[in-house]
Design an enzyme around this catalytic site. Structure first.
Site, mmCIF file in Angstrom:
data_model
loop_
_atom_site.group_PDB
_atom_site.id
_atom_site.type_symbol
_atom_site.label_atom_id
_atom_site.label_comp_id
_atom_site.label_asym_id
_atom_site.label_seq_id
_atom_site.Cartn_x
_atom_site.Cartn_y
_atom_site.Cartn_z
ATOM 1 N N CYS A 191 -0.035 2.218 6.659
ATOM 2 C CA CYS A 191 0.216 0.812 6.972
ATOM 3 C C CYS A 191 0.364 0.049 5.665
ATOM 4 O O CYS A 191 -0.245 0.402 4.650
ATOM 5 C CB CYS A 191 -0.904 0.228 7.814
ATOM 6 N N HIS A 209 -8.903 3.647 -2.098
ATOM 7 C CA HIS A 209 -7.496 3.308 -1.862
ATOM 8 C C HIS A 209 -6.969 2.530 -3.064
ATOM 9 O O HIS A 209 -6.906 1.304 -3.035
ATOM 10 C CB HIS A 209 -7.405 2.489 -0.577
ATOM 11 N N CYS A 214 0.813 -1.226 0.000
ATOM 12 C CA CYS A 214 0.000 0.000 0.000
ATOM 13 C C CYS A 214 0.843 1.271 0.000
ATOM 14 O O CYS A 214 0.373 2.331 -0.400
ATOM 15 C CB CYS A 214 -0.934 0.016 1.206
#
Length: 383
Positions: free
Chosen positions: A369, A339, A89
């Site tokens: 994260c 996202h 991510c």
């Protein structure tokens, strides 16, 4: 050490799965923001030393070093190389770090950093499962060494979000209220035009489309948990979507030689790991170390972007850092805005830069994260 400056930043709208960007080839998503960045800054693209872009699940249209393909698809000079980064991510936040580090070291003067992801075309974790058809084991727990150290159950982001909720005392209602706030903040930001400067429309995609203006606590209460016996639901998680973003990172000589006007400088960058089974907790120790290294306190941070992978991640971070919630994700986050994995880091930094300028803030902190139990931290200073 030499400085690294953020000259400009641009992004596509972030659109929901099977939405306006679903049929756009990933390289063309990247090409669009690269073209827009060159046009906005007026730089000679031939002077760019490297193109670093984040992307996750680099198979299909995202394979073959898609950063390089995107640059070429944009019709930009072929002598400029490109490299694709995967830190899950945090991939495009890491792309910015690599670009800044190249400039700070003096090995590059002008670097484009960004990220792209078409999650409609290539589902999340597609690269993790594609090997199964050829008889390959799970890429993580298939490792003998990993199994011996952490067990044979594959780490799960959903389980991690649930574990965090339990450890930090986040109730289902707490997380639903946080999710609702994210949607309301994002809707208000859209209405006030706070994203307008950073978005380069692409075809029918002219604005972010993941924001659920009609959601409510009552609607969220009807959802089933993501895992049996848990309290974390899809309403508290970031949305699957498509998008791309790019930033121009320049050193002092490039700023001078190309007549550029920096908007911010990189004040701090670091990355830190934590327990891979807990997976999503690394932003907490990573933030603490970043503040310690810079001599800043959390109160010195005017705005923070903490990626909303799940509501419990941000709520736990708030409890541990003591940050003012009014300064965190002020225009909503991944729960409302989506996202797009490999693009999110660059998208967040683009929005953080613009909001610092809008509010007159000095320091902005961004932390995410990441798969494997990691977190990137960047602190930028508005100029």
């Amino acid at each position: 050490m030499a400085e690294a400056y953020l000259v400009d930043a641009v992004r596509t709208p972030v659109t929901r799965r099977r939405g306006d960007l679903a049929q756009v080839h990933p390289a063309d998503l990247g090409a669009h923001v690269l073209t827009a960045l060159v046009e906005r800054t007026g730089i000679d693209p031939g002077a760019v030393d490297d193109v670093v872009m984040g992307c996750v699940d680099t198979i299909g249209g995202q394979a073959g070093d898609v950063a390089r393909t995107a640059w070429l698809a944009a019709g930009l000079p072929s002598h400029v190389p490109g490299v694709t980064v995967d830190r899950q991510c945090g991939s495009s936040q890491q792309a910015v770090h690599f670009a800044a580090q190249a400039v700070m070291s003096g090995t590059a003067d002008l670097v484009v950093a960004g990220g792209l992801q078409n999650m409609s075309a290539i589902p999340i974790s597609a690269a993790m499962t594609v090997g199964e058809q050829f008889g390959f084991p799970d890429p993580v727990t298939g490792s003998v060494g990993f199994r011996e150290r952490y067990g044979s159950v594959p780490p799960s982001q959903y389980r991690s979000a649930q574990m965090i909720a339990e450890k930090w005392g986040c109730s289902r209602l707490d997380m639903e209220q946080f999710a609702l706030q994210s949607h309301r903040r994002a809707a208000r930001a859209q209405d006030e035009g706070r994203f307008d400067r950073e978005i380069a429309p692409l075809g029918s995609a002219v604005r972010d489309t993941c924001v659920r203006r009609d959601t409510s606590l009552e609607a969220m209460a009807d959802l089933d948990p993501l895992e049996e016996g848990g309290i974390v639901t899809a309403a508290m998680a970031s949305q699957i979507c498509d998008g791309a973003a790019a930033l121009l990172v320049a050193g002092e000589s490039a700023v001078r030689d190309h007549g550029l006007t920096p908007r911010a400088r990189i004040h701090h960058l670091s990355v830190m790991g934590d327990d891979p089974v807990w997976m999503l907790t690394a932003p907490i120790p990573a933030t603490a170390r970043a503040l310690q290294r810079t001599g800043l306190s959390i109160d010195d941070i005017d705005l923070a972007e903490v990626n909303e992978a799940f509501a419990s991640v941000v709520l736990a971070w708030l409890k541990e850092t003591g940050a003012d919630p009014a300064r965190v994700n002020v225009n909503g986050g991944g729960i409302a805005l989506g996202h797009p994995l490999g693009a999110t880091g660059a998208r967040l930094m683009t929005s953080l830069l613009n909001e610092l300028e809008s509010t007159g803030g000095r320091y902005g902190l961004q932390v995410m994260c990441e798969g494997g139990g990691q977190a990137n931290v960047t602190i930028i200073e508005r100029l």
